[in-house]
Motif scaffolding. Structure first.
Motif, PDB file in Angstrom:
ATOM      1  N   GLY A 182     -76.980  -0.948 -29.894  1.00  0.00           N
ATOM      2  CA  GLY A 182     -76.917  -2.399 -30.066  1.00  0.00           C
ATOM      3  C   GLY A 182     -77.817  -3.135 -29.091  1.00  0.00           C
ATOM      4  N   LEU A 183     -77.907  -2.618 -27.870  1.00  0.00           N
ATOM      5  CA  LEU A 183     -78.775  -3.245 -26.868  1.00  0.00           C
ATOM      6  C   LEU A 183     -80.240  -3.153 -27.273  1.00  0.00           C
ATOM      7  CD1 LEU A 183     -79.172  -4.488 -24.047  1.00  0.00           C
ATOM      8  CD2 LEU A 183     -79.188  -2.167 -23.128  1.00  0.00           C
ATOM      9  N   VAL A 184     -80.655  -2.012 -27.775  1.00  0.00           N
ATOM     10  CA  VAL A 184     -82.049  -1.849 -28.197  1.00  0.00           C
ATOM     11  C   VAL A 184     -82.368  -2.770 -29.367  1.00  0.00           C
ATOM     12  CG1 VAL A 184     -83.691  -0.217 -29.192  1.00  0.00           C
ATOM     13  CG2 VAL A 184     -82.219   0.497 -27.305  1.00  0.00           C
ATOM     14  N   ALA A 185     -81.442  -2.881 -30.332  1.00  0.00           N
ATOM     15  CA  ALA A 185     -81.668  -3.750 -31.493  1.00  0.00           C
ATOM     16  C   ALA A 185     -81.750  -5.218 -31.069  1.00  0.00           C
ATOM     17  CB  ALA A 185     -80.550  -3.548 -32.515  1.00  0.00           C
ATOM     18  N   LEU A 186     -80.838  -5.656 -30.198  1.00  0.00           N
ATOM     19  CA  LEU A 186     -80.857  -7.042 -29.737  1.00  0.00           C
ATOM     20  C   LEU A 186     -82.108  -7.337 -28.914  1.00  0.00           C
ATOM     21  CD1 LEU A 186     -79.367  -9.744 -29.576  1.00  0.00           C
ATOM     22  CD2 LEU A 186     -78.142  -8.869 -27.577  1.00  0.00           C
TER      23      LEU A 186
END
Length: 403
Positions: A182-186
């Motif tokens: 989720g951090l990479v996508a955000l």
């Protein structure tokens, strides 16, 4: 106004929310051709706003509109209104409420020239045009939504990482893996928006195209000047015709005082409008600076959110490095323990060989003496212990064991 009560899109129609410069909002169902003619955009620009297609964050300046596609915010901004694609996302309702609040508090409807040609627009830091305020609200809503997602991610990540450092389990590792995804996508989404804002700031022509109010005022001024020129030509022709009918040599070009006054009035109004058009170039340069300052402020906010996520990613990487170091230490301890067990097994194997020799069923007179067997067992045990200690000392001397 409740967004959830708006009708869904029908065949050939799409639901839009319209907010004008007077802070009035309404739900509309408009087809594509009407939108294209109404806002002066192309079919490709309208396709960018289609939720069925996946397009990167985009802010485009067109002749009569600004096309913005940022996250869930898909809207068309003109000099008089905002057409927002009606979806069930909460950011849409938040945008409408925030824009209405700002328009009612600052009175932008009075600053927008609308259809009156005599009203001049003041482009200052305190009074921004309608399209700039609408674009600022779009960036505010998008940056606020991204900031809230980043804050939620931080609130979930830091306690989980602290728990993982104290207790390594499969469940915690799975949670961290999902958190990192989720951090990479955000981070990717925020970086795309930041790059788009930075590209607009680097392109002065694109920023000048976004000054819709000034372009509308220029068009109105040019149309009024053309009307005045045509009226002046008509006055000249009528006055010249009257003077030729009476006496072409003695009579002046203006045959009556009323005609002279109307001619002077038209010339003065023409001079004023030409002067306003000459000042429009200076206003364009100021508008670029104003839009650049607006975009720069939001660029700083988006960049701070991105730095926050980068800091969180570095914390996750540090935690992973700590866990790797801890796991490597445990692996080294296991290798050392395995080495000790292998050495003990080697010593016991020698002892077993000797015992096996005495267990052979051969008629040897030495095997009948019990004292000899005890002596052999004692000597073998002492030699095995000495051999084992010698192996341990050798491992420590070679720095294989860190005991």
């Amino acid at each position: 106004m409740d967004v959830l009560e708006f009708p869904e899109t029908g065949q050939g129609l799409r639901s839009w929310i319209r907010v004008d410069a007077s802070a009035n909002s309404q739900a509309l169902e408009i087809d594509k051709l009407t939108i294209i003619r109404r806002c002066g955009i192309s079919t490709r620009d309208l396709r960018i706003l289609d939720p069925l297609f996946v397009y990167p964050p985009t802010i485009l300046g067109r002749e009569k509109a600004i096309v913005a596609n940022l996250e869930k915010m898909r809207c068309i901004i003109t000099a008089d209104e905002v057409l927002l694609l009606n979806t069930l996302d909460r950011n849409v309702l938040q945008y409408v409420m925030e824009l209405q609040k700002r328009l009612r508090s600052t009175g932008v409807a009075e600053l927008n020239p609308g259809g009156s040609g005599s009203r001049s627009f003041r482009s200052t830091s305190s009074y921004s045009p309608f399209e700039f305020r609408a674009l600022a609200v779009v960036l505010d809503v998008v940056s606020g939504s991204l900031d809230s997602e980043a804050s939620e991610l931080e609130m979930e990540a830091y306690p989980l990482l602290d728990e993982l450092t104290s207790e390594v389990s499969t469940f915690n590792l799975e949670r961290v893996r999902g958190l990192k995804s989720g951090l990479v996508a955000l981070t990717r989404r925020i970086r795309k928006i930041r790059d788009e804002v930075e590209n607009i700031m680097d392109d002065n022509e694109n920023m000048a195209e976004m000054y819709l109010t000034e372009k509308k005022r220029k068009m109105e001024s040019s149309s009024l000047i053309s009307d005045d020129q045509s009226s002046l030509v008509g006055i000249f022709r009528s006055n010249e015709g009257a003077s030729e009918a009476s006496d072409p040599i003695i009579c002046p070009p203006v045959s009556s005082p009323s005609g002279f006054r109307s001619l002077t009035k038209n010339w003065s109004s023409l001079r004023i409008r030409r002067k306003s058009m000459m000042m429009s170039s200076e206003n364009t340069a100021k508008s670029v600076e104003e839009l650049e300052s607006l975009l720069e402020a939001h660029f700083v906010v988006i960049d701070s959110i991105l730095n926050k996520l980068i800091t969180l990613k570095q914390h996750i990487d540090d935690t992973e490095n700590f866990l790797n170091i801890q796991m490597n230490h445990l692996r080294n301890r296991l290798i050392q323990f395995e080495l000790l067990l292998t050495s003990a097994t080697f010593v016991l194997a020698i002892f077993g060989i000797i015992i096996g020799i005495f267990g052979i069923n051969f008629p040897v007179p030495l095997f009948n003496d019990s004292h000899t067997i005890k002596l052999v067992l004692i000597i073998t045990s002492i030699c095995g212990i000495i051999l084992y200690c010698a192996l341990v000392c050798f491992y420590k001397w070679r720095k294989v064991l860190l005991l």
